[in-house]
Design a protein around this motif. Structure first.
Motif, short mmCIF file in Angstrom:
data_model
loop_
_atom_site.label_atom_id
_atom_site.label_comp_id
_atom_site.label_asym_id
_atom_site.label_seq_id
_atom_site.Cartn_x
_atom_site.Cartn_y
_atom_site.Cartn_z
N CYS A 27 -12.72 -12.21 10.41
CA CYS A 27 -11.99 -12.87 9.31
C CYS A 27 -11.77 -11.87 8.19
N VAL A 28 -10.51 -11.67 7.85
CA VAL A 28 -10.15 -10.76 6.75
C VAL A 28 -10.21 -11.54 5.44
N VAL A 29 -10.90 -10.99 4.46
CA VAL A 29 -10.91 -11.56 3.10
C VAL A 29 -10.03 -10.65 2.24
N ALA A 30 -8.91 -11.20 1.80
CA ALA A 30 -7.90 -10.41 1.11
C ALA A 30 -8.10 -10.46 -0.40
N ASP A 31 -7.20 -9.80 -1.11
CA ASP A 31 -7.12 -9.88 -2.57
C ASP A 31 -5.79 -10.53 -2.89
N TYR A 32 -5.64 -11.01 -4.14
CA TYR A 32 -4.45 -11.78 -4.46
C TYR A 32 -3.39 -10.98 -5.23
N ASP A 33 -3.32 -9.65 -4.97
CA ASP A 33 -2.19 -8.89 -5.47
C ASP A 33 -1.43 -8.29 -4.29
N CYS A 34 -0.37 -7.54 -4.58
CA CYS A 34 0.49 -7.03 -3.51
C CYS A 34 -0.26 -6.06 -2.60
N ASP A 35 -1.12 -5.23 -3.17
CA ASP A 35 -1.92 -4.32 -2.35
C ASP A 35 -2.80 -5.12 -1.40
N GLY A 36 -3.46 -6.15 -1.93
CA GLY A 36 -4.31 -6.97 -1.08
C GLY A 36 -3.54 -7.73 -0.02
N ALA A 37 -2.36 -8.23 -0.37
CA ALA A 37 -1.54 -8.98 0.59
C ALA A 37 -1.03 -8.07 1.69
N LEU A 46 4.87 -0.36 0.77
CA LEU A 46 5.02 -1.38 -0.26
C LEU A 46 3.74 -1.54 -1.07
N GLY A 47 2.61 -1.68 -0.40
CA GLY A 47 1.35 -1.87 -1.11
C GLY A 47 0.96 -0.66 -1.94
N CYS A 98 11.69 3.73 -3.88
CA CYS A 98 10.46 3.30 -4.54
C CYS A 98 10.73 2.26 -5.63
N PHE A 99 11.90 2.36 -6.28
CA PHE A 99 12.22 1.39 -7.32
C PHE A 99 12.30 -0.02 -6.73
N ASP A 100 12.87 -0.15 -5.54
CA ASP A 100 12.94 -1.46 -4.88
C ASP A 100 11.55 -2.02 -4.63
N LEU A 101 10.64 -1.16 -4.17
CA LEU A 101 9.29 -1.62 -3.85
C LEU A 101 8.51 -1.98 -5.11
N LEU A 161 10.45 -5.99 -4.78
CA LEU A 161 9.63 -6.65 -3.76
C LEU A 161 8.21 -6.87 -4.24
N GLY A 162 7.59 -5.84 -4.79
CA GLY A 162 6.19 -5.95 -5.22
C GLY A 162 5.95 -7.08 -6.20
N PRO A 163 6.75 -7.20 -7.27
CA PRO A 163 6.52 -8.29 -8.23
C PRO A 163 6.63 -9.68 -7.60
N ARG A 164 7.46 -9.84 -6.60
CA ARG A 164 7.59 -11.16 -5.97
C ARG A 164 6.36 -11.51 -5.15
N ILE A 165 5.77 -10.52 -4.49
CA ILE A 165 4.50 -10.77 -3.81
C ILE A 165 3.41 -11.05 -4.84
N ASN A 166 3.35 -10.23 -5.87
CA ASN A 166 2.33 -10.42 -6.90
C ASN A 166 2.42 -11.78 -7.58
N ALA A 167 3.64 -12.27 -7.74
CA ALA A 167 3.83 -13.54 -8.44
C ALA A 167 3.08 -14.68 -7.74
N ALA A 168 3.01 -14.63 -6.42
CA ALA A 168 2.31 -15.69 -5.68
C ALA A 168 0.84 -15.74 -6.08
N GLY A 169 0.20 -14.56 -6.20
CA GLY A 169 -1.20 -14.53 -6.58
C GLY A 169 -1.42 -14.84 -8.05
N ARG A 170 -0.40 -14.61 -8.87
CA ARG A 170 -0.55 -14.84 -10.31
C ARG A 170 -0.41 -16.31 -10.68
N LEU A 171 0.51 -17.01 -10.01
CA LEU A 171 0.81 -18.38 -10.42
C LEU A 171 0.45 -19.42 -9.37
N ALA A 172 0.41 -19.04 -8.11
CA ALA A 172 0.24 -20.04 -7.06
C ALA A 172 -0.88 -19.60 -6.12
N ASP A 173 -0.53 -19.37 -4.87
CA ASP A 173 -1.49 -19.04 -3.82
C ASP A 173 -0.94 -17.87 -3.03
#
Length: 573
Positions: free
Chosen positions: A74-84, A230-231, A279-282, A286-298
């Motif tokens: 079982c992988v235990v992740a973190d809730y930012d883009c690097d963790g995702a 990306l991470g 790199c600007f795209d990442l 892309l990165g902020p959209r992944i991060n947003a899930a951990g910041r506001l939701a799940d």
């Protein structure tokens, strides 16, 4: 703001040009310490060996034994883009190599960060049953109590992390972290996703040695490099030579169309072209959209997007992430405006000079967005910054961002020693860190943090400087050169090109939500033509004449591409 001009080695420039590197690119790379042609276009053969990473071999043996025994992971992740991305790499890579693996991701608002005892209990109570192994990605190096709880429940623990360790390491079965004591891995800057990728490389080598497959038919772990890129970019780790190689290879796969369905869907959702991925795209799309899930939701939404092979599901999840990110931007804007109002005295230079740090708190702020706001304030005021918001357990959650020359995690360590009991938990690295304090502890923290900043930061470090690459020759102000620069790997520790020019404003106007557009002439240039310049998030008009720092960008509108200047800073004596 003062501009510092880079001084590239003429010998390095000549060596790069002689190997066929574009003359401008040769100057830019040499100014960042690149001296050999192979460093300009790194190949996978130059990747540092997993054998150099402490305990990667032990992790490989343990995982290979677990796969052979049919044990569950079982992988235990973190809730930012690097963790995702690290979680997605772990799931995809371990399944390629024959493992039975699932994941759990902590919730920022309920279980908190990392492998806490509460998260361990959550893992043990899964519907799938208690796993034999817990594998942390992008967390765990500070989880002393969590590892102890896992062992009490009969689970073994493999920690993969990149954060700086405290004095006491958790008693995990295996720890892989380039920053742990005794590890001589040459790249201390691996992101969490990079550490997990290295563990997979070591595991594949171990399974190959055991005869599970040979070099000709082994699983292609390079298919995961788009996620690694990306991470790595999103976590703003230093782009040393090894990280640049990982990112360059990941970007190449994206441009060739060989990317995960979730990444392809994110490019669609953001309206960006994967065939021109940079790199600007990442880092900014892309990165902020992944991060947003951990910041506001799940963060489950982000991990599912990156790990699914269903293109339709990936697109739906990417659109959900885009909607969450729009909500995050609204919250951030309100918090930033309130923070700026609280910092109005810092607009006075004399008063601002008496403050070596910034610490802010409001009971109305959102704990998921404090890190972004801290980063914005740090950029604006050039001070180490901590922003706090209420946590769900009566504590305050703080996130900090720092300036060059001020190691944020070491500063927190000193605060904890000077003020025993103030920091309930803390962690991070030089540029970004987080902590939890009691609800009544903010003023005490702000005073202690300011004392450390005042002691460590000299006037020279507090003075805002920007490294620039000099003037850009007029012959190179075109779309082709802008595209060439966009294709390169730039980021933390390997800054994107910023040119400096004396300009005369011909015309300027505001547009959108607080942006500026101008037509300018550059002084001292042959055939000084009028150029377009845009300044994002700047409503103040430019002086009639000034020296500015700017980036070269190719702007496409209605099918037509043109080169333009993007303002970075205005020099002020």
């Amino acid at each position: 703001m003062r501009f510092i001009f880079r001084d590239p080695s003429p010998r390095s420039v000549h060596r790069l040009q002689s190997a066929g590197v574009h003359p401008l690119l040769a100057r830019l790379l040499a100014g960042r310490g690149v001296s050999e042609p192979e460093q300009a276009q790194p190949q996978m053969s130059a990747l540092l060996s997993p054998a150099l990473l402490l305990h990667a071999d032990a992790a490989a043996r343990a995982l290979a034994d677990a796969i052979a025994a049919g044990e569950t992971l079982c992988v235990v992740a973190d809730y930012d883009c690097d963790g995702a991305t690290a979680c997605a790499v772990a799931l995809r890579g371990l399944r390629m190599l024959g493992a039975q693996v699932d994941y759990v991701v902590p919730n920022r608002f309920t279980t908190g960060y990392g492998l806490s005892p509460a998260v361990v209990d959550l893992v043990a109570q899964r519907a799938q049953g208690r796993p034999h192994w817990i594998i942390t990605v992008d967390n765990g190096i500070a989880s002393v109590d969590g590892v102890r709880r896992a062992h009490e429940l009969g689970m073994r623990v493999l920690i993969t992390d990149h954060h700086l360790p405290a004095a006491q390491l958790p008693a995990a079965d295996v720890i892989v972290n380039p920053n742990q004591p005794g590890c001589n891995f040459p790249s201390k800057n691996l992101a969490g996703v990079g550490v997990m990728f290295y563990v997979l490389l070591a595991l594949r080598a171990e399974l190959r040695a055991r005869g599970a497959f040979d070099a000709a038919n082994q699983p292609r772990l390079d298919s995961l490099l788009d996620l690694v890129a990306l991470g790595t970019v999103a976590d703003v780790v230093r782009l040393d030579a090894n990280n640049r190689l990982l990112v360059a290879q990941g970007l190449r796969r994206m441009r060739e169309g060989r990317l995960q369905p979730g990444l392809r869907a994110l490019f669609v959702a953001t309206g960006r072209d994967a065939g021109r991925a940079g790199c600007f795209d990442l880092g900014f799309a892309l990165g902020p959209r992944i991060n947003a899930a951990g910041r506001l939701a799940d963060m489950t939404v982000g991990i599912e997007c990156l790990s699914t092979d269903d293109h339709e599901q990936a697109l739906q999840l990417a659109q959900s992430l885009d909607a969450i990110n729009r909500e995050r931007r609204g919250i951030e804007q309100r918090m930033r405006e309130q923070a700026q109002a609280a910092l109005e005295p810092l607009r006075n230079a004399q008063d601002g000079a008496s403050h070596a740090s910034i610490c802010l708190y409001s009971p109305d702020w959102h704990e998921g967005v404090v890190g972004i706001v801290a980063g914005r304030l740090k950029e604006l005021h050039h001070r180490p910054t901590f922003v706090f918001a209420p946590g769900g357990d009566g504590q305050l959650r703080g996130s900090g961002r720092s300036i060059p020359g001020f190691h944020l995690r070491d500063a927190l360590d000193l605060v904890s020693k000077r003020e025993p009991g103030l920091l309930l938990r803390f962690g991070g690295h030089a540029a970004a860190s987080g902590c939890s304090i009691a609800a009544e502890g903010f003023e005490r923290f702000a005073a202690a943090f300011e004392a450390v900043a005042g002691q460590w930061l000299s006037p020279e470090l507090l003075a805002r400087e920007l490294e620039v690459d000099g003037e850009l020759e007029s012959d190179w102000f075109d779309v082709e050169v802008a595209s060439l620069l966009q294709e390169q790997v730039w980021g933390q520790g390997f800054a994107p090109p910023v040119f400096a020019s004396e300009i005369e404003v011909v015309q300027q106007s505001q547009f959108g939500n607080g942006h500026l557009r101008a037509r300018v002439r550059t002084a001292g240039q042959r055939g000084s033509a009028v150029r377009e310049l845009v300044a994002w998030n700047r409503s103040e008009f430019l002086p009639e004449r000034s020296r500015v720092a700017w980036r070269l960008e190719a702007n496409t509108w209605q099918g037509r591409s043109t080169a333009r200047m993007v303002l970075e800073a205005v020099e002020q004596p």
